[in-house]
Design an enzyme around this catalytic site. Structure first.
Site, PDB file in Angstrom:
ATOM      1  CD  GLU A 155      25.599  58.337  38.445  1.00 13.73           C
ATOM      2  OE1 GLU A 155      25.756  59.049  37.521  1.00 13.73           O
ATOM      3  OE2 GLU A 155      26.482  57.649  38.702  1.00 13.73           O
ATOM      4  CB  CYS A 159      17.004  52.918  31.552  1.00 14.25           C
ATOM      5  SG  CYS A 159      15.401  52.474  31.694  1.00 14.25           S
ATOM      6  CB  ALA A 160      17.677  49.835  26.585  1.00 13.04           C
ATOM      7  CD  GLN A 166      11.045  49.647  22.302  1.00 18.40           C
ATOM      8  OE1 GLN A 166      10.418  50.378  22.969  1.00 18.40           O
ATOM      9  NE2 GLN A 166      12.049  48.947  22.501  1.00 18.40           N
ATOM     10  CE  LYS A 168       4.799  43.392  22.824  1.00 17.90           C
ATOM     11  NZ  LYS A 168       5.121  41.796  22.859  1.00 17.90           N
ATOM     12  N   GLY A 169       4.329  48.924  27.498  1.00 15.07           N
ATOM     13  CA  GLY A 169       4.579  49.237  28.817  1.00 15.07           C
ATOM     14  C   GLY A 169       5.859  48.878  29.813  1.00 15.07           C
ATOM     15  CE1 TYR A 170       7.363  43.348  29.953  1.00 16.01           C
ATOM     16  CE2 TYR A 170       7.269  43.654  27.464  1.00 16.01           C
ATOM     17  CZ  TYR A 170       6.946  42.923  28.733  1.00 16.01           C
ATOM     18  OH  TYR A 170       6.253  41.709  28.533  1.00 16.01           O
ATOM     19  CB  ALA A 198      16.716  61.014  28.668  1.00 20.90           C
ATOM     20  N   GLY A 200      11.735  63.702  29.311  1.00 20.61           N
ATOM     21  CA  GLY A 200      10.131  63.414  29.167  1.00 20.61           C
ATOM     22  C   GLY A 200      10.109  61.957  30.011  1.00 20.61           C
TER      23      GLY A 200
END
Length: 431
Positions: A155, A159-160, A166, A168-170, A198, A200
């Site tokens: 579970e 997530c952040a 931001q 940059k695809g992380y 969330a 999407g």
């Protein structure tokens, strides 16, 4: 999104920037994974795959071209747990600070409790800047999760990605890395509750609202949250999630080559529609694998395009039927265990014998078994192949009790009562 919605979707929170990445740029929320490397952005993913204009995938010597380097290799990652070591404690503090900054509506106490909980783990992406080592800024992004090894799922909690990293695809990198790491832990599914904000992001990462994992596998282990939508992601054990764009490009190229190199016809040939009586005389009632493949091969253009009976048989419904049978067997076995657990004399069989209290138990009983262990085996899905195997374990449980306790006590009497009950429902174990 209201405070109520935020709190109701506790264990799958994304930073506000995650939605931004979902709308256009790479997701700031991420997934976890081991040290595999992920392209630093979705653009890098695209450029790492072969050019779509190059349809020739082999060299003149019929050798495959060299595989492009995996850009995920340049990413520093770590699985962080609360094991008391100095390094992990520093990183846990960094993760707590990251989640608190990026999830401002989440209670800080709640974040700290889960991040430092020894049952939770976090996958963190670390900065390569040596000056940031052992400080909060070393954590670029992270995902906190809890695995349930017996049930083979995990579970997602938080997530952040750091605000300074931001777009940059992380977010996508974290999720791909987590999926790769999940395979090493035997995890088959990720599950989470997502609020409207969330959903999407999780869809972009392969999550779906259609939960295929049996509810009994996770029910009672995770909480339902008002305002949250449960979502699931299956983690295929053989896919390299750090090279998905390359895989898709290779699949497209393979299909194009099969079409263009058709054994007898050009891909430019257009066949007329099938006549209404096309299936007349064919065994359309048969749903067997071979029958379905034969009907498909009879369609003009299919065999000319290079498709074979083996190709078509591999995609028929026999595999699906097998899965359905496995799910049905699992449901039936769980129902049988539940029936036994409901009997008033089954109380002493519901949990494993505590060998710390009954110290000589294993000296007498060589193969202990109990109802809870049976249930775990059923939910794992790879232990019992038939109902009779479950019946054998139940009879073993009865005989173990008789062997250790002997006649003339409550435990022995419960074993006798359970044995009679099993005899009365034995036909259910052979249906």
């Amino acid at each position: 999104m209201s405070d109520v919605e935020i709190l109701s979707s506790k264990k799958r929170k994304l930073s506000p920037d995650a939605a931004h990445e979902e709308e256009g740029g790479p997701s700031s929320s991420s997934a976890f994974h081991h040290d595999s490397s992920s392209p630093s952005s979705s653009t890098q993913h695209a450029t790492s795959s072969p050019s779509p204009n190059n349809t020739n995938t082999t060299t003149p010597n019929n050798k495959l071209p060299p595989r492009p380097p995996n850009t995920y290799d340049n990413i520093r990652t770590a699985i962080v747990i609360n094991d008391g070591t100095r390094t992990n404690l520093i990183r846990l503090i960094g993760l707590k600070s990251l989640f608190a900054r990026q999830l401002p509506k989440m209670p800080k106490e709640y974040i700290a409790r889960l991040v430092f909980d020894r049952r939770h783990k976090s996958l963190a992406i670390l900065s390569s800047d040596p000056e940031k080592k052992d400080c909060d800024d070393e954590i670029i992004g992270g995902i906190c999760y809890r695995a349930y090894p017996e049930m083979r799922f995990a579970e997602i909690a938080f997530c952040a990605v750091s605000a300074s990293q931001q777009v940059k695809g992380y977010g996508t990198k974290l999720m791909n890395l987590l999926k790769m790491h999940a395979v090493t832990e035997g995890i088959e599914f990720f599950i989470t509750y997502a609020d409207n904000y969330a959903i999407g992001y999780f869809k972009k990462q392969g999550f779906t609202k259609a939960v295929s994992m049996p509810k009994g596998r996770y029910q009672g282990l995770i909480k339902d949250y008002d305002g949250g939508t449960i979502m699931e992601c299956y983690v295929h054990p053989t896919i390299d999630f750090t090279r998905v764009p390359e895989m898709i490009q290779a699949q497209k190229q393979f299909i194009l080559e099969r079409i263009r190199a058709g054994t007898a016809k050009s891909d430019k040939v257009v066949y007329p529609p099938l006549p209404p009586d096309f299936y007349a005389g064919q065994d359309v009632k048969s749903r067997a694998e071979k029958g379905a493949a034969e009907r498909s091969l009879a369609i003009p253009g299919v065999s000319e395009a290079g498709w074979t009976m083996a190709d078509l048989m591999a995609s028929t419904r026999d595999a699906k039927d097998s899965d359905k049978k496995k799910h049905q067997l699992k449901s039936d076995l769980l129902a049988l265990v539940s029936k036994v657990q409901d009997q008033q004399y089954s109380w002493c069989f519901r949990d494993p014998v505590d060998t710390n209290e009954v110290k000589d138990y294993l000296d007498v009983v060589g193969d202990p078994i109990d109802l809870k262990t049976m249930e775990k085996r059923i939910r794992r899905g790879d232990w019992y192949k038939t109902k009779h195997m479950l019946f054998s374990d139940m009879m073993k449980m009865v005989n173990n009790c008789k062997l250790y306790n002997g006649e003339g006590n409550t435990y022995y009497d419960c074993a006798v009562s359970l044995e009679k009950y099993l005899a009365s429902i034995s036909p259910m174990f052979t249906e």
